[in-house]
Design a protein around this motif. Structure first.
Motif, PDB file in Angstrom:
ATOM      1  N   VAL A 196       0.876  -1.177   0.000  1.00 46.37           N
ATOM      2  CA  VAL A 196       0.000   0.000   0.000  1.00 46.37           C
ATOM      3  C   VAL A 196       0.908   1.220   0.000  1.00 46.37           C
ATOM      4  O   VAL A 196       2.005   1.191   0.566  1.00 46.37           O
ATOM      5  CB  VAL A 196      -0.946   0.008   1.210  1.00 46.37           C
ATOM      6  N   THR A 197       0.481   2.285  -0.642  1.00 43.50           N
ATOM      7  CA  THR A 197       1.384   3.417  -0.843  1.00 43.50           C
ATOM      8  C   THR A 197       0.755   4.747  -0.452  1.00 43.50           C
ATOM      9  O   THR A 197      -0.459   4.906  -0.422  1.00 43.50           O
ATOM     10  CB  THR A 197       1.817   3.520  -2.317  1.00 43.50           C
ATOM     11  N   VAL A 198       1.633   5.697  -0.186  1.00 45.77           N
ATOM     12  CA  VAL A 198       1.282   7.104  -0.019  1.00 45.77           C
ATOM     13  C   VAL A 198       2.406   7.916  -0.658  1.00 45.77           C
ATOM     14  O   VAL A 198       3.561   7.491  -0.664  1.00 45.77           O
ATOM     15  CB  VAL A 198       1.111   7.464   1.471  1.00 45.77           C
ATOM     16  N   ASN A 199       2.064   9.042  -1.268  1.00 50.69           N
ATOM     17  CA  ASN A 199       3.054   9.901  -1.939  1.00 50.69           C
ATOM     18  C   ASN A 199       3.822   9.131  -3.008  1.00 50.69           C
ATOM     19  O   ASN A 199       5.034   9.327  -3.186  1.00 50.69           O
ATOM     20  CB  ASN A 199       4.036  10.499  -0.923  1.00 50.69           C
ATOM     21  N   GLY A 222       3.154   6.706   8.931  1.00 44.98           N
ATOM     22  CA  GLY A 222       2.812   6.062  10.200  1.00 44.98           C
ATOM     23  C   GLY A 222       1.334   5.748  10.296  1.00 44.98           C
ATOM     24  O   GLY A 222       0.938   4.654  10.738  1.00 44.98           O
ATOM     25  N   ARG A 223       0.502   6.700   9.824  1.00 44.33           N
ATOM     26  CA  ARG A 223      -0.945   6.471   9.852  1.00 44.33           C
ATOM     27  C   ARG A 223      -1.356   5.381   8.866  1.00 44.33           C
ATOM     28  O   ARG A 223      -2.273   4.601   9.134  1.00 44.33           O
ATOM     29  CB  ARG A 223      -1.673   7.789   9.554  1.00 44.33           C
ATOM     30  N   LEU A 224      -0.668   5.316   7.720  1.00 42.16           N
ATOM     31  CA  LEU A 224      -0.975   4.281   6.741  1.00 42.16           C
ATOM     32  C   LEU A 224      -0.639   2.894   7.287  1.00 42.16           C
ATOM     33  O   LEU A 224      -1.396   1.933   7.064  1.00 42.16           O
ATOM     34  CB  LEU A 224      -0.202   4.532   5.440  1.00 42.16           C
ATOM     35  N   VAL A 225       0.472   2.770   7.989  1.00 39.02           N
ATOM     36  CA  VAL A 225       0.830   1.483   8.594  1.00 39.02           C
ATOM     37  C   VAL A 225      -0.292   1.017   9.523  1.00 39.02           C
ATOM     38  O   VAL A 225      -0.718  -0.148   9.481  1.00 39.02           O
ATOM     39  CB  VAL A 225       2.155   1.592   9.369  1.00 39.02           C
ATOM     40  N   GLU A 226      -0.789   1.916  10.343  1.00 42.61           N
ATOM     41  CA  GLU A 226      -1.869   1.564  11.267  1.00 42.61           C
ATOM     42  C   GLU A 226      -3.150   1.210  10.519  1.00 42.61           C
ATOM     43  O   GLU A 226      -3.798   0.190  10.807  1.00 42.61           O
ATOM     44  CB  GLU A 226      -2.135   2.720  12.224  1.00 42.61           C
ATOM     45  N   ALA A 227      -3.534   2.045   9.540  1.00 45.08           N
ATOM     46  CA  ALA A 227      -4.798   1.834   8.833  1.00 45.08           C
ATOM     47  C   ALA A 227      -4.794   0.542   8.035  1.00 45.08           C
ATOM     48  O   ALA A 227      -5.823  -0.145   7.933  1.00 45.08           O
ATOM     49  CB  ALA A 227      -5.077   3.023   7.907  1.00 45.08           C
ATOM     50  N   ASP A 229      -2.894  -2.073   8.689  1.00 45.96           N
ATOM     51  CA  ASP A 229      -2.389  -3.169   9.512  1.00 45.96           C
ATOM     52  C   ASP A 229      -1.136  -3.772   8.866  1.00 45.96           C
ATOM     53  O   ASP A 229      -0.977  -4.997   8.765  1.00 45.96           O
ATOM     54  CB  ASP A 229      -3.470  -4.247   9.703  1.00 45.96           C
ATOM     55  N   ALA A 230      -0.258  -2.884   8.408  1.00 43.54           N
ATOM     56  CA  ALA A 230       0.954  -3.318   7.717  1.00 43.54           C
ATOM     57  C   ALA A 230       1.991  -3.844   8.704  1.00 43.54           C
ATOM     58  O   ALA A 230       1.982  -3.514   9.894  1.00 43.54           O
ATOM     59  CB  ALA A 230       1.546  -2.155   6.920  1.00 43.54           C
ATOM     60  N   ASP A 231       2.890  -4.670   8.199  1.00 47.98           N
ATOM     61  CA  ASP A 231       3.972  -5.214   9.016  1.00 47.98           C
ATOM     62  C   ASP A 231       5.133  -4.243   9.162  1.00 47.98           C
ATOM     63  O   ASP A 231       5.902  -4.319  10.124  1.00 47.98           O
ATOM     64  CB  ASP A 231       4.486  -6.518   8.403  1.00 47.98           C
ATOM     65  N   VAL A 232       5.247  -3.328   8.218  1.00 48.05           N
ATOM     66  CA  VAL A 232       6.377  -2.393   8.224  1.00 48.05           C
ATOM     67  C   VAL A 232       6.052  -1.225   7.296  1.00 48.05           C
ATOM     68  O   VAL A 232       5.314  -1.379   6.325  1.00 48.05           O
ATOM     69  CB  VAL A 232       7.675  -3.108   7.766  1.00 48.05           C
ATOM     70  N   GLY A 233       6.601  -0.069   7.607  1.00 53.06           N
ATOM     71  CA  GLY A 233       6.537   1.081   6.718  1.00 53.06           C
ATOM     72  C   GLY A 233       7.919   1.403   6.206  1.00 53.06           C
ATOM     73  O   GLY A 233       8.910   1.288   6.935  1.00 53.06           O
ATOM     74  N   VAL A 234       8.001   1.779   4.923  1.00 47.48           N
ATOM     75  CA  VAL A 234       9.284   2.092   4.286  1.00 47.48           C
ATOM     76  C   VAL A 234       9.180   3.455   3.622  1.00 47.48           C
ATOM     77  O   VAL A 234       8.225   3.713   2.871  1.00 47.48           O
ATOM     78  CB  VAL A 234       9.666   1.044   3.225  1.00 47.48           C
ATOM     79  N   ALA A 235      10.149   4.324   3.879  1.00 48.60           N
ATOM     80  CA  ALA A 235      10.186   5.646   3.247  1.00 48.60           C
ATOM     81  C   ALA A 235      11.529   5.857   2.567  1.00 48.60           C
ATOM     82  O   ALA A 235      12.576   5.432   3.081  1.00 48.60           O
ATOM     83  CB  ALA A 235       9.958   6.742   4.285  1.00 48.60           C
ATOM     84  N   HIS A 236      11.484   6.515   1.413  1.00 50.07           N
ATOM     85  CA  HIS A 236      12.702   6.884   0.688  1.00 50.07           C
ATOM     86  C   HIS A 236      12.894   8.393   0.688  1.00 50.07           C
ATOM     87  O   HIS A 236      11.963   9.158   0.960  1.00 50.07           O
ATOM     88  CB  HIS A 236      12.622   6.422  -0.770  1.00 50.07           C
ATOM     89  N   ASP A 237      14.101   8.813   0.314  1.00 52.11           N
ATOM     90  CA  ASP A 237      14.369  10.209   0.015  1.00 52.11           C
ATOM     91  C   ASP A 237      14.158  10.436  -1.481  1.00 52.11           C
ATOM     92  O   ASP A 237      13.649   9.562  -2.190  1.00 52.11           O
ATOM     93  CB  ASP A 237      15.785  10.582   0.449  1.00 52.11           C
TER      94      ASP A 237
END
Length: 453
Positions: A196-199, A222-227, A229-237
Motif C-alpha cells: 500500500v502506498t502514499v506519496n 505512520g498512519r498508513l501502517v496503522e490503517a 495493519d501493515a507489518d512495516v513502513g518504508v520511506a525513501h528520500d
C-alpha cells in the motif's frame, strides 16, 4: 570555493546551481573521464530536465556520447553504469527541499567518485581546464529505455525472495514523490509483499511531504501502517538511495537502530564496519558484542565509501557500513547506498520477528538534531568559532574528525557545518531523552545567540 561537499554538489536551482554551473561541472568531469560514453540521470525535481540538458551539453562538448536514463533512482543509475562500464552524471539533490538540485558523479564501476578524484575534477572546474573537441567530434546523445526495469530485476536476484515471500508481509511504502516511485512499488510486490502506498506519484514539487525521510515528514506513513495493519513502513528520500522504517504499530524507527540491527545480522568477529563521526552508541555496542572493528570518517557517503575502498584494498572484510540516516551500505552487493536493497534486507529480518522486535535491542538511546541556519560565509565562520570555544571549554572527550564531537560517557553531542545546506547541525544522543535534548539545545541556543548578534 568548495564545489563538492559531503555528497556531491548542491544548491538552490537556477540561483546557486545554474545550468552554466552544471555545464562546467560536466565539462570538467567529462575531460577527467575521457570516456566515449557517459550516462546522465535525474530524480523527479522540476529543474532536473533543465540541468540534465546542461550536463549533456557539457559532456558532448568534450567528445562523449550521452546516454539519457531519464528519471531514475541513483542506485539504478549506478547499477546501469556498473553493468555498462561507463561513468554517470546524476542530477539530484537527494533529501534536500524541492527548490534545491545537485550533481553527483559516479565512476564506471558504479561507485561515487573518491575524494581525490573529486578534487582533481574540482581543480579543473575552478581553472576552467576543459578539453573541448572540434565541431565534427562532439558527442551524440540518445534516450535509454529500461534502466529502471533492469535495476528491479537485478535486485530480485540479489535478495532472499523466498524468505520474504514466505513471511507474507504487508508493506506500507512512501517514496516521497521521488524517483523510487518508479521502482520500489513493483519491487516489493514482486518480492511477494502486499503493498500500500502514499506519496507514490512522481512529482518534483513534492506536494505530500519534503524529500527528507525524517520523522516530522512521515506522519502519513505512520498512519498508513496503522490503517492498513501493515507489518512495516518504508520511506525513501528523493533519489531513493536511503530507507527509513516504521514498525508494525506505526511507530517511527530511528535510523541508527535500523543500522545496528542490520549490522548485527551481517558482522562477524574480525570484520570491519565504517560509519561517520555522528555514529550512534548502538553501532558501537554491536561491534563490541561481535568483536568487529569500527572506523569513523567525516560525515557523507563519499567519505565513507572512500574509506571502505581503502580497507578492502588492505584485505579487510567490510560486509556492512553506513550512517543512521537510512543510508546503509552493503559493499558485497554494491559499494553504494540503495534504498530498495536496504529495505529488502530489513524485510529478510522480519521472517521470524516483528519490526519492533528486530529493533528493540537498539531502542535505549534517544537522538535529537537541531539545525541553525546562516546567511553568509562570515556568519558561518562566526558560528563555528562559537562551537569551537564551547567544545574546548568542555571536560568531555573531544573528537575533531568532522566538526566537534564531545563524548560524556552517558551521552555525546556533535556540532558541524552541513556539507549540502547553509546550516550548522547539532546532533545529540543519550540514554535519557531530556539529557539528549539539553545537550542539543545548549549548543543550538549558543549558535542562535551568536547569529542574532
Amino acid at each position: 570555493m568548495k564545489v563538492f561537499g559531503s555528497s556531491g554538489t548542491r544548491g538552490v536551482a537556477n540561483e546557486e546551481l545554474t545550468p552554466a554551473f552544471v555545464l562546467n561541472v560536466a565539462k570538467a568531469a567529462g575531460s577527467f573521464w575521457g570516456a566515449e560514453r557517459v550516462a546522465v540521470a535525474r530524480d523527479t525535481r522540476v529543474t532536473g530536465r533543465m540541468l540534465v540538458n546542461a550536463a549533456a551539453s557539457g559532456l558532448q562538448s568534450v567528445g562523449s556520447d550521452v546516454e539519457r536514463l531519464g528519471v531514475t533512482p541513483t542506485p539504478a543509475a549506478q547499477a546501469y553504469t556498473d553493468d555498462e562500464g561507463i561513468p554517470c552524471v546524476v542530477v539530484t539533490a537527494s533529501h534536500n527541499p524541492p527548490e534545491y538540485n545537485g550533481v553527483k558523479l559516479v565512476g564506471p564501476d558504479g561507485v561515487e567518485l573518491a575524494v581525490d578524484e573529486l578534487e582533481r575534477i574540482e581543480n579543473a572546474f575552478l581553472a576552467e581546464n576543459f578539453e573541448p573537441v572540434s565541431w565534427d567530434a562532439v558527442g551524440d546523445d540518445h534516450d535509454v529505455d529500461g534502466a529502471n526495469r533492469r535495476y528491479v530485476e537485478e535486485l530480485l536476484e540479489k535478495v532472499d525472495r523466498e524468505r520474504i515471500a514466505d513471511a507474507d508481509l504487508t508493506v506500507a511504502l512512501d517514496p516521497g514523490h521521488g524517483a523510487g516511485a518508479h521502482t520500489s512499488p513493483d519491487f516489493f510486490r514482486e518480492l511477494g509483499c502486499d503493498v500500500v502506498t502514499v506519496n507514490a506519484q512522481p512529482d518534483g514539487h513534492f506536494p505530500g511531504r519534503d524529500p527528507e525521510p525524517v520523522e516530522e515528514n512521515l506522519g502519513d506513513l505512520g498512519r498508513l501502517v496503522e490503517a492498513a495493519d501493515a507489518d512495516v513502513g518504508v520511506a525513501h528520500d528523493g533519489d531513493a538511495d536511503r530507507a527509513i522504517f516504521f514498525d508494525e504499530h506505526g511507530d517511527y524507527v530511528e535510523g541508527d537502530a535500523t543500522l545496528a540491527a542490520l549490522a548485527a545480522a551481517e558482522l562477524e568477529e574480525g570484520d570491519t564496519t565504517v560509519s561517520a563521526v555522528n555514529v550512534s552508541q548502538r553501532l558501537v555496542d554491536v561491534c563490541d558484542e561481535v568483536g568487529a572493528d569500527l572506523e569513523l570518517t567525516p560525515i557523507g557517503s563519499t567519505r565513507i565509501m572512500t574509506r571502505i575502498r581503502e580497507l578492502q584494498a588492505e584485505g579487510e572484510n567490510v560486509p556492512v557500513a553506513g550512517e543512521g540516516n537510512g543510508g546503509v551500505i552493503f559493499p558485497h552487493h554494491r559499494l553504494n547506498r540503495d534504498g530498495a536493497y536496504i529495505a529488502a534486507k530489513f524485510l529478510e529480518l522480519l521472517a521470524e520477528r516483528s519490526a519492533s522486535e528486530v529493533v528493540d535491542p537498539y531502542s535505549d538511546y534517544y537522538n535529537v538534531r537541531v539545525n541553525v541556519e546562516y546567511e553568509s560565509e562570515a556568519e558561518r565562520e562566526e558560528l563555528l568559532s562559537v562551537v569551537e570555544e564551547k567544545a574546548r571549554e568542555s571536560d568531555a572527550d573531544l573528537t575533531t574528525i568532522d566538526g566537534y564531537r564531545l563524548d560524556y560517557g552517558d551521552a555525546w553531542v556533535l556540532a558541524r557545518p552541513s556539507g549540502t545546506e547553509p546550516v550548522v547541525r547539532v546532533y545529540a544522543e543519550a540514554t535519557d531523552e531530556t539529557r539528549a535534548r539539553d545537550l542539543a539545545d545548549e549548543f543550538g541556543e549558543a549558535l542562535r545567540a551568536a547569529r542574532a548578534e
